[in-house]
Enzyme design. Structure first.
Site, PDB file in Angstrom:
ATOM      1  N   HIS A 173      -7.537  15.808  15.839  1.00  0.00           N
ATOM      2  CA  HIS A 173      -8.817  16.378  15.408  1.00  0.00           C
ATOM      3  C   HIS A 173      -9.326  15.815  14.082  1.00  0.00           C
ATOM      4  O   HIS A 173     -10.111  16.477  13.401  1.00  0.00           O
ATOM      5  CB  HIS A 173      -8.730  17.922  15.338  1.00  0.00           C
ATOM      6  CG  HIS A 173      -8.632  18.560  16.695  1.00  0.00           C
ATOM      7  ND1 HIS A 173      -8.078  19.793  16.902  1.00  0.00           N
ATOM      8  CD2 HIS A 173      -9.018  18.122  17.917  1.00  0.00           C
ATOM      9  CE1 HIS A 173      -8.118  20.095  18.191  1.00  0.00           C
ATOM     10  NE2 HIS A 173      -8.689  19.089  18.829  1.00  0.00           N
ATOM     11  N   TYR A 175      -7.937  15.300  11.240  1.00  0.00           N
ATOM     12  CA  TYR A 175      -7.389  15.797   9.974  1.00  0.00           C
ATOM     13  C   TYR A 175      -6.349  14.802   9.443  1.00  0.00           C
ATOM     14  O   TYR A 175      -6.009  13.827  10.123  1.00  0.00           O
ATOM     15  CB  TYR A 175      -6.776  17.187  10.185  1.00  0.00           C
ATOM     16  CG  TYR A 175      -7.794  18.234  10.574  1.00  0.00           C
ATOM     17  CD1 TYR A 175      -8.907  18.490   9.762  1.00  0.00           C
ATOM     18  CD2 TYR A 175      -7.667  18.964  11.760  1.00  0.00           C
ATOM     19  CE1 TYR A 175      -9.850  19.455  10.121  1.00  0.00           C
ATOM     20  CE2 TYR A 175      -8.621  19.928  12.120  1.00  0.00           C
ATOM     21  CZ  TYR A 175      -9.700  20.166  11.298  1.00  0.00           C
ATOM     22  OH  TYR A 175     -10.628  21.104  11.653  1.00  0.00           O
TER      23      TYR A 175
END
Ligand code: ADP
Ligand code: SF4
Length: 698
Positions: A173, A175
């Protein structure tokens, strides 16, 4: 009712490292808009899911350190002992029903600007913040990486102390951890960059260190994207992902697989149907012997069984289906499949996190209200009297009110002007891509069939006289709202028809009723949610030249909160719909619509034969005023209680309609404290003690 033996496989236990999930139903980590701010609300909600049969219930993303703060999006946290105490409330509730509790550890990196803590965000390099804040990250040196690993370990230990059973390494995602894997982002010259071995080093270290810290009692899961991107042809490009996966495949106890494109993984039903990740999952199970979970907005037990039997997944991952129906597993277990409240894929649940407010759900009006209002998705207090209730209008509001009142045991009369029930959801579900919205009606219609105390009167357009004639004790008007032909100019509603003309001005109600514009058409969108784009698509598919204009700076502005705005705009552009932003509609004379720039005031003519106004709605409250007029406005003189509910009271999204219907049913005859209608979940500093100075004393 007995369960269909075909579904037995879904109720087999699954060993995940040192722990065992009691079945295959796995609520993956999902945001709730509650996080560290509302621990009681959160714990009760997660506990209800465990009660409903989810074998694993996870948290949302837990920040491991103040240099990863996501406010205004409320994440959970594992910073200190107070977090351990807060999480323990949740794990206790989850364990009470025999389920496992999972904690996802998170470090945002490029995606966090730390607006609350003002700490500098760390990333593998000096990058601009990727969600629009004018802040950059600090490039991590090797000692930062060491510190980061230390924080991760400490957070894992706190998760264990809070009695979690599964602890995540969150490597997707966009990150921090996932960025280390990315060859384009990770150009570091040290042993954490460059080669595949170097780029996977951090994930490997984190898995090993988390296992070392908590692996004696907790399983270690990794959340990982199966693909790098989706090709032009829609086929997944695995790139190095497969090789990476092969290198790490046996290290964790569980793989939680998703994909690079969040708008597909979390897609709205308009664009993405059930099980969209399957093509990306093809190689995963053949490479690892560890259990695999993945999502797919699964609501059909047959699809779930097929996924397990064909070796795509071992555990059925769900966020949204568990929100729409926390009791989905138990309903399958008990052979009550028809009673499943299927997610409609509207992503209103996600908007809670986007806006920074507690979660809500279109299908499940009790979502987020479990603690603060004591609402349970499957239980409701029995009736308090033998009153008869008349509900006028069977849209989402009236249907939910009738269903919940029927569950309580009241005698209910539900009158609907049309033959078909469902009101706006029935109408909207006929538009392109919107068919799943009909699930709001289908679930309730199905439940009403089992409630003999609810009588449904179709094709019954009620007047005030009819209402009196039924001699009810209570009347709820759920008569909805109608789209206006005018627009709101900030102070008042104004017509856009040029003086002296009567051009063709249509509304969404006209279009959903089957009307078609006579030539090139402008869809004018002040609603700024999904409907403007859907109407534009519908008209384009019918062969019209279509332009969509909005005074907002983006198309379908509010749909950004539900993570669909980008797809809406791309889709419209691909269809050939002209899109115009930052322009309001000044006038229309039947041949030309005049738009005005929101900033410069410069006028822009556009040649169209028709305009569809997707602006505001007018409550259908004539019946309410007629009833009031019969007693000179003195409502207490009516022989029944009278209330407007849902769109008839205040037009809003469908989630507000089902909530309004449910609230009416819960509160009928109940003593609700109007001064304190809900419990307030926030940090309580306690009553002032004698030693606390109350004035300006120093
Ligand atoms: P909501 O979202 O609040 O449920 P809808 O517009 O979806 O509102 O539904 C309102 C329903 O009420 C529609 O199906 C409409 O046909 C019905 N309705 C409106 N006025 C009357 C009336 N006087 N008698 C019976 N049904 C009515
Ligand atoms: Fe599904 Fe919509 Fe409920 Fe989310 S809000 S769970 S998408 S029905």
């Amino acid at each position: 009712m007995a369960r269909d033996p075909r579904y037995d496989i879904l109720f087999e236990p699954v060993k995940i490292g040192p722990v065992t999930a009691p079945n295959r139903f796995y609520q993956v980590p999902h945001c709730t808009g509650m996080g560290w701010q509302r621990p009681h609300t959160l714990a009760e909600m997660r506990g209800v899911k465990a009660e409903g049969g989810w074998g694993v219930v996870c948290t949302e993303y837990n920040s491991i350190h103040p240099s990863s703060d996501d406010l205004p999006h409320p994440s959970a946290s594992l910073w200190d002992d107070s977090d351990v105490r807060a999480h323990s409330v949740m794990t206790d509730k989850v364990h009470a029903h025999g389920a496992l509790a999972g904690a996802e550890l998170w470090y945002g990196g490029i995606r966090t600007a730390n607006m609350m803590t003002r700490e500098v965000a760390m990333e593998l390099d000096s990058f601009p913040n990727s969600v629009g804040h004018p802040f950059q990250t600090r490039a991590m040196d090797k000692s930062d990486i060491k510190t980061f690993r230390h924080w991760h370990r400490r957070a894992a230990l706190r998760a264990k102390e809070a009695e979690f059973d599964i602890v995540y390494v969150y490597a997707t995602h966009g990150y921090l951890i996932s960025n280390f894997l990315n060859p384009r982002m990770n150009t570091r010259g040290d042993e954490y960059g460059g080669s595949l071995v170097n780029r996977t080093r951090l994930v490997r270290e984190l898995i090993e260190e988390t296992k070392d810290a908590v692996g004696d009692r907790c399983a270690v899961a990794v959340r990982f994207s199966a693909d790098e991107e989706i090709g032009e042809d829609g086929v997944p490009i695995y790139g190095e992902r497969r090789e990476m996966f092969e290198m790490l495949s046996e290290l964790p106890d569980l793989w939680d697989i998703n994909i690079a494109d969040y708008s597909l993984e979390m897609g709205v039903s308009r664009f993405v149907k059930e099980a969209p990740l399957e093509p990306y999952m093809s190689f995963v199970k053949s490479v690892t012997s560890k259990p695999v979970v993945s999502v797919g907005r699964f609501t059909s037990p047959d699809t779930m069984v097929s996924q397990v039997k064909r070796g795509i997944v071992d555990l059925i991952g769900a966020a949204r289906p568990s929100i729409a129906d926390p009791f989905l597993p138990n309903k399958i277990k008990e052979g009550r499949i028809d009673s499943i409240r299927e997610c409609i894929g509207c992503n209103v649940c996600y908007s809670g996190d986007s806006i920074g407010v507690p979660i809500r759900c279109t299908q499940n009006p009790t979502m987020g209200e479990e603690w603060r209002k004591g609402w349970h998705p499957e239980k409701i207090a029995p009736k308090e009297s033998d009153s008869r209730v008349l509900i006028v209008g069977a849209g989402p509001t009236g249907l939910e009110a009738a269903r919940a009142l029927g569950e309580r045991g009241y005698d209910v009369m539900l009158a609907e002007a049309r033959r078909q029930l469902g009101g706006r959801v029935t109408a909207e579900s006929t538009l392109p891509g919107m068919s799943e919205y009909a699930r709001v009606r289908n679930y309730r219609e199905q439940e009403l069939q089992g409630l003999p105390n609810v009588e449904i009167y179709r094709e019954s357009h009620l007047t005030a006289e009819d209402v009196f004639a039924t001699e009810p004790d209570h009347v709820a008007l759920a008569t909805g709202a109608s789209w206006r032909q005018e627009r709101f100019d900030g102070e008042t509603y104004v017509s856009v028809a040029a003086p002296g003309t009567s051009p063709e001005i249509l509304t969404p109600d006209d279009i959903m009723g089957g009307a078609m514009p006579s030539g090139p058409v402008l869809v004018y969108d002040e609603d700024s949610y999904y409907l403007g784009g859907v109407i534009a698509e519908h008209l384009k598919l019918a062969g019209h030249k279509v332009a969509l204009a909005t005074p907002a700076d983006t198309i379908s502005d509010w749909a950004g909160k539900t993570s669909e705005r980008w797809r809406v705009r791309t889709h419209l552009m691909k269809l050939g719909v002209e899109t115009i932003v930052s322009h309001s509609l000044a006038s229309f004379d039947g041949k030309k619509a005049t738009l005005r720039c929101a900033y410069s005031g410069v006028k822009k003519p556009i040649a169209v034969a028709s305009v569809v106004m997707v602006t505001q709605r007018r409550p259908n409250d004539a019946l309410y005023h007629e009833l009031l007029a019969s007693v000179d406005g003195q409502i207490e003189k009516l022989p029944f209680t009278l209330k407007r509910i849902g769109d008839c009271e205040a037009p809003a999204i469908i989630a507000a309609a089902t909530y309004a219907g449910h609230k009416y049913a819960r509160e009928l005859d109940a003593s609700v404290d109007r001064d304190q209608p809900l419990r307030h979940d926030r940090i309580d500093v306690g009553a002032p003690s004698a030693s606390t100075p109350v004035t300006g004393a120093v």
